[in-house]
Design an enzyme around this catalytic site. Structure first.
Site, PDB file in Angstrom:
ATOM      1  N   LYS A  49      94.051 -27.764  46.454  1.00  7.84           N
ATOM      2  CA  LYS A  49      94.869 -27.018  45.483  1.00  7.84           C
ATOM      3  C   LYS A  49      96.314 -27.496  45.372  1.00  7.84           C
ATOM      4  O   LYS A  49      96.951 -27.284  44.347  1.00  7.84           O
ATOM      5  CB  LYS A  49      94.890 -25.522  45.834  1.00  7.84           C
ATOM      6  CG  LYS A  49      93.575 -24.815  45.594  1.00  7.84           C
ATOM      7  CD  LYS A  49      93.732 -23.319  45.883  1.00  7.84           C
ATOM      8  CE  LYS A  49      92.406 -22.599  45.774  1.00  7.84           C
ATOM      9  NZ  LYS A  49      92.558 -21.143  45.916  1.00  7.84           N
ATOM     10  N   ASP A  86      94.525 -17.242  40.766  1.00  6.86           N
ATOM     11  CA  ASP A  86      94.194 -16.404  41.935  1.00  6.86           C
ATOM     12  C   ASP A  86      95.027 -15.114  41.962  1.00  6.86           C
ATOM     13  O   ASP A  86      94.480 -14.020  42.093  1.00  6.86           O
ATOM     14  CB  ASP A  86      94.426 -17.172  43.240  1.00  6.86           C
ATOM     15  CG  ASP A  86      93.387 -18.261  43.476  1.00  6.86           C
ATOM     16  OD1 ASP A  86      92.234 -18.088  43.045  1.00  6.86           O
ATOM     17  OD2 ASP A  86      93.732 -19.280  44.104  1.00  6.86           O
TER      18      ASP A  86
END
Ligand code: ATR
Length: 285
Positions: free
Chosen positions: A74, A110
């Site tokens: 990420k 997220d």
């Protein structure tokens, strides 16, 4: 639901991770594409360390419309993209890539996925709320940023390693009032907070009997939320519920981070109920 077919018009998507074989994203997103009647397919790609840059070139070369990216890629991913959305830049991690005609744009869904799930499932209005976050890792950073952006008035971060809590609080202080504390200070502030969020992995399978804080401190004034979704309801949430708190499990964050990705890629509202249904079914199998 329309008939599912793959042909020469199918638009491709996927998730890049290491490991990735446990990922529920393919079943969830393929169900969403079918539900929306889209000719699209989503697969899991095991991308080993050192090969991410080539994999990202592959998105462009093969004309994928988008990918999700998970552990451990990420952060590294950010250096290979053409543009990074402000929220992802703030959090310092990207989990969703949109391929806009060869231009790759990175987002982080997220934190916003977490907040949307929290609000829809508990009805909480975050404006003016006081929050205790347990844990100060990558997940806590995204969640803390999204809570602050949504109006949380004050956030305490308690962490086993106190310095990391202080570091995260320093960063969040740009967006709301924030303070880092040690776990031993939790008892002193828990009576003042409205929302408690477990951002640690404590309680996750196989350590299902562990809790991230003393649950005798919980009560009716609290909304208690756990990012862990295996098990779906952790001991922390079971204890909180028994003490009268409103509880919120971690599965919603996973569903809604995928829902935002779907919406960024397709411009259509995500079929949330179908996505949740297929993931819950897969847990029962
Ligand atoms: P993630 O990306 O999932 O947030 P991470 O960045 O490794 O993962 O962060 C894990 C968090 O869980 C940290 O806050 C960690 O505490 P430390 O900073 O003290 O390591 C916390 N954590 C993990 N296992 C824990 C345990 N057994 N007890 C208390 N905290 C724990």
């Amino acid at each position: 639901m329309s008939e599912w077919k793959l042909d020469s018009h199918t638009i491709m998507y996927g998730v890049f991770g290491d490991p990735v074989r446990h990922s529920k994203s393919p079943i969830m997103l393929n169900r969403a594409f079918r539900e929306a009647g889209l000719n699209a397919a989503y697969a899991a790609f095991h991308i080993l360390p050192g090969t991410l840059k080539d994999a990202v070139s592959g998105i462009r070369a093969l004309g994928f419309r988008g990918v999700n990216v998970t552990i451990p890629h990420k952060v590294e991913l950010m250096s290979y993209l053409d543009e990074i959305d402000e929220g992802a830049r703030e959090i310092g991690a990207v989990n969703t890539v949109v391929n806009d005609g060869g231009r790759l744009i990175g987002y982080n869904t997220d934190g916003i996925g977490y907040v949307r799930s929290l609000k829809e499932e508990t009805g909480i209005d975050l404006r003016g709320k006081r929050v205790l976050m347990l844990g100060a890792g990558g997940a806590a950073r995204g969640v803390g940023y999204a809570l602050a952006k949504d109006g949380a008035a004050r956030i305490w971060i308690a962490n086993r390693t106190r310095e990391k809590a202080v570091e995260l609080a320093d960063y969040l202080a740009r967006h709301t009032e924030a303070r880092g504390i040690g776990m031993d200070e939790v008892a002193g502030i828990v009576g003042e907070v409205d929302l408690i969020v477990n951002n640690t992995s404590v309680g996750m399978h196989p350590n299902v009997n562990e809790v991230p804080m003393d649950t005798s401190l919980l009560g009716e004034r609290h909304v208690v939320s756990d990012l862990v979704y295996n098990p779906l309801i952790t001991k922390f949430l079971n204890d909180a519920k028994a003490r009268g708190a409103v509880i919120h499990g971690g599965l919603g964050m996973f569903i809604y981070q995928g829902a935002y990705a779907f919406e960024y890629w397709t411009g259509l509202p995500a079929p949330i109920a179908a996505m949740r249904d297929v993931v819950e079914q897969s847990f029962k199998e």
